[in-house]
Design a protein around this motif. Structure first.
Motif, PDB file in Angstrom:
ATOM      1  N   GLU A  50      -8.581  -0.523   0.146  1.00 30.75           N
ATOM      2  CA  GLU A  50     -10.016  -0.736  -0.655  1.00 30.75           C
ATOM      3  C   GLU A  50      -9.304  -2.244  -1.542  1.00 30.75           C
ATOM      4  OE1 GLU A  50      -9.201   1.886  -0.163  1.00 30.75           O
ATOM      5  OE2 GLU A  50     -10.721   2.816   1.273  1.00 30.75           O
ATOM      6  N   PRO A  99       0.775  -1.204  -0.240  1.00 33.02           N
ATOM      7  CA  PRO A  99       0.073  -0.084   0.302  1.00 33.02           C
ATOM      8  C   PRO A  99       0.891   1.229   0.102  1.00 33.02           C
ATOM      9  CG  PRO A  99       0.393  -0.602   2.306  1.00 33.02           C
ATOM     10  CD  PRO A  99       0.996  -2.017   1.306  1.00 33.02           C
ATOM     11  N   ARG A 151       1.328   0.600  -5.039  1.00 28.49           N
ATOM     12  CA  ARG A 151       0.768   1.515  -4.851  1.00 28.49           C
ATOM     13  C   ARG A 151      -0.729   1.206  -5.055  1.00 28.49           C
ATOM     14  NH1 ARG A 151       4.842   3.447  -8.585  1.00 28.49           N
ATOM     15  NH2 ARG A 151       6.116   4.704  -7.741  1.00 28.49           N
ATOM     16  N   GLN A 152      -0.993   0.556  -3.857  1.00 28.69           N
ATOM     17  CA  GLN A 152      -2.939  -0.512  -3.767  1.00 28.69           C
ATOM     18  C   GLN A 152      -3.186   0.550  -2.411  1.00 28.69           C
ATOM     19  OE1 GLN A 152      -3.074  -3.405  -5.404  1.00 28.69           O
ATOM     20  NE2 GLN A 152      -2.511  -2.658  -6.604  1.00 28.69           N
ATOM     21  N   THR A 153      -3.838   0.900  -3.120  1.00 26.31           N
ATOM     22  CA  THR A 153      -5.610   1.447  -1.802  1.00 26.31           C
ATOM     23  C   THR A 153      -5.217   0.293  -0.812  1.00 26.31           C
ATOM     24  OG1 THR A 153      -7.206   1.106  -3.029  1.00 26.31           O
ATOM     25  CG2 THR A 153      -5.843   3.131  -3.662  1.00 26.31           C
ATOM     26  N   LEU A 174      -2.460   3.598   6.679  1.00 21.99           N
ATOM     27  CA  LEU A 174      -2.857   2.195   5.768  1.00 21.99           C
ATOM     28  C   LEU A 174      -3.443   1.233   6.422  1.00 21.99           C
ATOM     29  CD1 LEU A 174      -0.053   3.401   2.987  1.00 21.99           C
ATOM     30  CD2 LEU A 174      -2.558   3.581   2.840  1.00 21.99           C
TER      31      LEU A 174
END
Lengths: 137, 312
Positions: A49, A16, A45-47, A75
């Motif tokens: 969600e 994240p 670059r993961q959110t 995060l």
């Protein structure tokens, strides 16, 4: 389908946040594979969600979050919150990265099961996952 | 059954749990698959296959994007190889598909082959059925990177897309056997690279050499998946093939063939498992194998004897 039971530990390794340092995540993904686990690797670059959604679709036993940007205090707990909302907080979440000691307690209070800081070995992380994931299919 | 009801209502977690049970061969999975079966059969299944590095994941991602623009719900089953040495696997196809991870109408599931050969995992068929029952209108199966012989996807998919790339030297030669025969649609991906036209022409020439049986004539399409080029045309081609099958009632025929294979596989596995179980229980397995190893008994006679002893 077969009648013999072959249970595999499935782990999502996610990064994240916005930093582009994925070496640690890749090293841990490889180590987990070499330990016989199925590793779903979702890249940079993961959110939170995206991570929660992928974890549920992939029905993983554990999520490893790697963060070197300093944004772990937002995060990591956010991932936990989303899993809880979707009734998936039986998934074990652990984190890794440059995380100061004073943050570790707070993260654990937020439901992060373990935090691995620089110097921890991949063997420790593997052992942690093996002993802590849910045992029933 | 609670699990089945949830899946039919679109509960992602329930469907995902069942997929794990299926992969692990859990006995509860059978019961769920039984009750889901009447709800399967309406999803359109597309296979994406080709050599490693040909861009299958990126193409699958682009196809999904275009299918969503056409208001289709999409299931994706992405298969990656299991390490034969450790039994572990890195399933990384999702990396290229992450923009769909928040779309409730896209369900992505990664699978490891777990030693199964043929380009798919053993449980792929059943996982596709779960997605079908969960209401996904189009289901994309991305195979492992294949060579010449891993053509199992043709038995599951209605439309089979074979992906190639320019500049792999004799790659076209390599896909000639086996894989060339299973493609309904051929794609030369990374078509902005040198040699793309030549690869496409070579493929076309080989396709023209196949005997014209009055059936579907596969065509070759050029795409640059990373830039979204050629995707609209490719999706059009897939729907053309679907229309072709439907006009001639061939989709039903393919479905029947798939059912037959699924049934026979299940019968074989179940019979073998039950026979071995019974045989193990009466304790004579080890002794019998010793005798075979010592050349006192040949394996053919041994099998006949075992089957006779359980009345088969």
């Amino acid at each position: 389908m077969t009648t013999q039971v072959e249970q595999k530990i499935r782990v999502l390794i996610a990064k994240p946040g916005l930093d582009g340092h994925d070496r640690g995540a890749k090293v841990i993904a490889r180590a987990f594979r070499d330990a016989g686990m199925e590793v779903i690797y979702t890249g940079l670059r993961q959110t939170p969600e995206m991570i929660a959604s992928a974890a549920i679709q992939e029905d993983v036993d554990a999520i490893g979050l790697s963060c070197l940007s300093g944004a772990h205090m937002y995060l990591f707990p956010r991932v936990m919150e989303l899993l809880r909302e979707r009734g998936a907080d039986d998934i074990v979440v652990f984190g890794g990265g440059t995380i100061p000691d004073e943050d570790i307690q707070k993260l654990k209070a937020a439901g992060i099961a373990a935090v691995f800081t620089p110097g921890a070995t991949t063997g420790e992380a593997i052992e942690f996952v093996r002993t802590n994931v849910r045992k029933t299919v | 059954m609670e699990l089945t009801r949830k899946i039919l209502e679109g509960d992602v977690r329930a469907a995902a749990r069942l997929m794990t049970m299926i992969e692990n061969g859990a006995s509860e999975a059978r019961a769920a698959l039984k009750s889901l079966y009447p709800h399967t059969g309406s999803g359109y299944i597309i296979g994406i296959t080709g050599p490693p590095g040909s861009g299958k994941s990126t193409l699958t991602d682009e196809l999904t994007d275009e299918l969503r623009k056409r208001r289709k719900t999409v299931g994706i089953v992405a298969v990656d190889p299991t390490s034969p040495f450790t039994g572990g696997a890195i399933l990384a196809d999702r990396i290229r598909m992450q923009r769909h991870s928040l779309d409730a109408d896209v369900f992505i599931r990664s699978m490891a082959t777990r030693g199964h050969l043929g380009g798919l995992a053993r449980a792929t068929n059943d996982i596709v059925d779960v997605m079908d029952a969960a209401g996904k209108e189009v289901i994309l199966i991305e195979t492992v990177g294949v060579g010449q012989d891993e053509v199992e996807v043709v038995g599951t998919a209605h439309t089979c897309v074979v992906v190639s790339v320019p500049g792999l030297g004799d790659e076209v030669q390599a896909i000639k056997a086996g894989i060339l025969e299973i493609g309904d649609i051929f794609v030369v991906n990374k078509a902005d690279r040198e040699g793309a036209n030549r690869t496409a022409t070579e493929l076309e020439m080989m396709l023209h050499m196949a005997p014209d049986t009055g059936g579907w004539l596969p065509k070759v399409y050029k795409t640059v998946a990373t830039k979204g080029k050629g995707i609209v045309e490719l999706v059009d081609a897939i729907f053309e093939h679907k229309a072709f099958l439907d006009e001639r009632d061939l989709r039903k025929k393919k479905g029947r063939e798939r059912s037959e294979r699924a049934f026979l596989t299940l019968l074989q596995e179940t019979l073998a498992a039950r026979t071995i179980e019974r045989f193990k229980r009466n304790g004579s397995m080890k002794e019998l194998i010793e005798r075979i190893a010592d050349r006192e008994l040949d394996p053919y006679t041994a099998v006949e004897e075992v089957l006779e002893s359980i009345g088969l």
